[in-house]
Scaffold this active site. Structure first.
Site, PDB file in Angstrom:
ATOM      1  CB  CYS A 164      34.002  32.187  74.955  1.00  0.00           C
ATOM      2  SG  CYS A 164      34.880  30.635  74.920  1.00  0.00           S
ATOM      3  CG  ASP A 224      41.648  23.698  76.666  1.00  0.00           C
ATOM      4  OD1 ASP A 224      42.019  24.843  76.991  1.00  0.00           O
ATOM      5  OD2 ASP A 224      40.465  23.314  76.748  1.00  0.00           O
TER       6      ASP A 224
END
Ligand code: FAD
Length: 720
Positions: A399, A469
């Site tokens: 990330c 998610d």
């Protein structure tokens, strides 16, 4: 084409991070062979340098001083590191078994040392400890030394190693003022292979330290309080160490390689009976020039192995290993004094210890002095701004290489508003919520630039990251599509890489009840892996719904972005990196189920804890107070943050979030903007639910914590 862009065509696997392989990694980093992919397999992120073990046991060196950092060395060499023990080699399939993984090789080398355990001796397993491998011994010795009351130590095996350890332990116990008996036991005469003058000096030093030497004494059993001899005598001991000779690793016998007394027989080129497998160090038997097991030979073999692995791959000339006949033996005497011996001559005194100390430190410095690869020079003429845009640090993986939140928000704002009634979310939420008849499906996608050279770890962690998610929305994972960009490699290596990526990811998806249903692969500059994932939820948990008074729970530590950035720059400690990757590789299905009653939830990823918490606060119309001291951190992250190490996206995260976070700048608050890969879930839960949930997390082994409270007010974060 630069060498970096050349395709990889062969997998070279180094089994064991022994002295030879550690040095080969250093040499490889300084002179890589384009086209060859390197892998190191070792059980731990560090390997001990035994030359300094007696000094550590005696209290002259901290533990870190004798740890060779294999994570740093592997990164320097461009090698992937697999943490595990090899247990078999299938020479037909050309694979090495490590746990439930099969690691393919085109060329392999074995440098796994020896063991000094005595599994056949009664009572060894529960009450004895082997001098090698060193890790468990050093840990148990530190605990024993720190205890109270009189100590009773026995060392079985009075070779040079056992004698040094007995003197080191006696010295350490005396230095702590503990009453101690130390006994050195051998079934034959002590100090075989040592010239008489050196043996005399060592015996005198044993006596000076009050160590009792028992020769021609056969041990029959180790019991908790003593070593029992065959003649019935019991030698008091509550800490029994075995240093009785070099035992080969038993699994080598299953390889089908030619062995001599259990050690791999090698020729003058360090090649075993299988031309694709080399061996070196204590685990090898030099058929052309047999030598005793000593680190000096493992060290001297390194340039030969380096040359011959390259020769096998490239056709360059091979080099023979002609080991020296004798070598300078330096034997420490507990305190800072040593005996030296070479070619029959002996020396003794503090200066001999200082000489040994200098040689040992130089060896360790050689393996620690690693400079990160400099970025390629810029062309003489470049457009204004290129220098700033490139920066002076390597681009992070995971990330850390995400596009910053401000740029993303600007781009998303230009998208047309949704007009479809079956799309219940706006762009920018963690995942889309789609209504399909009476079913609600959540849909998300994520992909990551490689942050590790191990495709298996990459597959596992990316799958967990992509599921974040789905878990954060309280959905049950359903199906996944893979997107894979592979760097240039030959066809067989492509197959190996994709298999490892997908096997690891499939393990994660399957355990969550989901399936990989397809995907897309292409070749590009570097490895990138992503998954598009769907999940099903009756009542999805969203970012909105946090209520004033709710407890904020975070399920994983933060700081992984800083650690990964530091690892690329060779600035992180190997054990910290290994612990961080292990935490990243922990799935969160159980955590999500424990948080199913959360009022609002998200996963903490690229925008950092502050950025993702602000998303909840904006969607819920609330503020929050963070309790900084309660936020769990990855080991080492705070120190690295204090050194100014930041991930590539950090500045963009800070710029976007900091104006809404009341904080003083500090290493700890810097970590609020640190991007997380496969980070934890962040949930707002009813305050009376917080404690029972945290207890359940503790039972399930998560490092979860209550890190703050949702407050009334605008979407701002206070810290305390
Ligand atoms: C107390 C003591 C003091 C000593 N002092 C000296 C000295 O002063 N000078 C000297 O020359 N020699 C000394 N020796 C001998 C020296 O320690 C060894 O000769 C040397 O460590 C051998 O190095 P190596 O490369 O063969 O393997 P090692 O240094 O033993 O390393 C082997 C590595 O392989 C790993 N490994 C093991 N099994 C597996 C597996 N299945 N899969 C993957 N990895 C595996 C291990 O974890 C380890 O990291 C001493 C020995 C002892 C016990």
């Amino acid at each position: 084409m630069t060498p970096m862009a050349l395709p990889s065509v062969a997998d070279v696997v180094l089994i064991g991070g022994g002295h030879t392989h550690a040095l080969v990694l250093k040499m490889w980093g300084m002179k890589p062979l384009p086209g060859a992919r390197l892998t190191l397999i070792n059980p731990a992120p560090t390997a001990p340098y035994t030359g300094m073990l007696p000094g550590h046991v005696a209290g002259h060196y901290p533990r870190e001083a004798l740890d060779i950092d294999l994570v740093r060395l592997a990164r320097f060499a461009g090698a992937r590191l697999i943490l595990g023990s090899a247990s078999a080699i299938d020479r037909e399939a050309r694979t090495i078994t490590v746990g439930d993984r099969r690691i393919a090789y085109d060329l392999a080398s074995i440098d796994i040392g020896i063991t000094s355990d005595l599994p056949d001796l009664a009572g060894f397993s529960p009450h004895g400890i082997a001098a090698k491998p060193l890790g468990p011994y050093a840990t148990r010795w530190a605990a024993y030394l720190g205890g109270d009351g009189p100590a009773a130590v026995a060392v079985i095996g009075a070779g040079v190693g056992g004698t040094e350890l007995a003197m080191a332990m006696a010295h350490a116990l005396h230095a702590r003022g503990r009453a101690a008996t130390v006994t050195l036991i051998d079934r034959g005469s002590a100090l075989p292979g040592t010239v008489p003058a050196a043996a005399r000096r060592l015996r005198r030093n044993l006596a000076n330290l009050g160590i009792q030497l028992l020769e021609n004494a056969q041990v029959s059993e180790i019991i908790p309080t003593a070593v029992r001899l065959a003649d019935g005598r019991e030698i008091p001991s509550t800490f029994t160490v075995t240093a009785a000779g070099a035992r080969p690793h038993l699994w080598l016998a299953t390889t089908g390689l030619d062995l001599t007394d259990g050690f791999i027989t090698v020729d003058r080129y360090l090649r075993s009976s299988d031309p694709l497998i080399y061996a070196c160090g204590d685990t090898a038997h030099l058929a052309h020039a047999p030598r005793p097991k000593a680190g000096v030979y493992a060290v001297r073999a390194a340039p030969i192995l380096f040359a011959n692995l390259r020769a096998a791959l490239s056709g360059s000339p091979r080099k023979p290993f002609d080991p020296q006949g004798d070598y300078l033996k330096l034997i420490s005497l507990g305190g800072q004094s040593a005996v030296g011996e070479r070619n029959g001559l002996t020396l003794e005194g503090p200066w001999v210890w200082r000489l040994k100390d200098r040689i040992d430190r130089r060896f360790m410095d050689r393996l620690a002095d690693l400079k990160p690869m400099a970025p390629p020079p810029l062309p003489a003429e470049v457009a204004r701004g290129v220098r700033d845009a490139r920066g002076d640090k390597p681009l992070c993986g995971g990330c850390g290489s995400k596009v910053g939140p401000a740029a993303l928000t600007r781009a998303l704002a230009t998208l047309p508003a949704s007009t479809r009634k079956d799309i219940l979310t706006r762009p920018g939420d963690d995942a889309a919520i789609l209504r399909m008849g009476r079913t609600t499906q959540v849909l998300t996608t994520d992909h990551l630039r490689a942050f590790t050279l191990d495709p298996w770890a990459m597959g596992r962690i990316t799958a967990i990251h992509a599921l974040g998610d789905i878990w954060a929305m309280g959905a049950a994972p359903q199906a996944a599509l893979a997107q894979i960009i592979l760097p240039p490699v030959s066809d067989p290596l492509q197959a190996r890489t994709v298999t490892e990526l997908l096997d690891a990811a499939a393990e994660i998806f399957t355990a969550e009840g989901a399936e990989i249903v397809g995907g897309h692969t292409t070749t590009g500059a570097e490895l990138t892996l992503g998954f598009t994932v769907t999940g099903l939820a009756d009542r999805p948990v969203t970012l909105s719904g946090a209520r004033p008074g709710d407890a904020l729970i975070l399920t994983k530590p933060i700081g992984s972005g800083t650690l990964l950035a530091a690892e690329m720059r060779l600035a992180a400690r190997g054990p910290d990196v290994a612990a961080c990757l292990a935490e990243m590789a922990r799935p969160q299905g159980t955590a999500a189920r424990l948080l199913r009653e959360a009022h609002a939830m998200t996963d903490v990823t690229g925008f950092g804890l502050a950025g993702h918490l602000l998303n909840i606060l904006e969607a819920s119309g609330t503020g929050a107070t963070l309790d900084l001291a309660a936020i769990p951190l990855h080991h080492g992250a705070l120190d690295l943050a204090a050194q100014g190490i930041r991930s590539t996206i950090w500045e963009a995260n800070r710029a976007a979030a900091a104006p809404r976070v009341f904080h003083e700048d500090s290493p700890l608050t810097a970590l609020l903007f640190d991007p997380q890969t496969a980070g934890g879930l962040l949930a707002a839960v009813a305050p009376d639910h917080a404690n029972p949930i945290l207890e359940a997390f503790g039972t399930a082994g998560y490092r979860a914590a209550r890190i703050g409270t949702v407050t009334d007010g605008p979407p701002l974060i206070a810290t305390r």
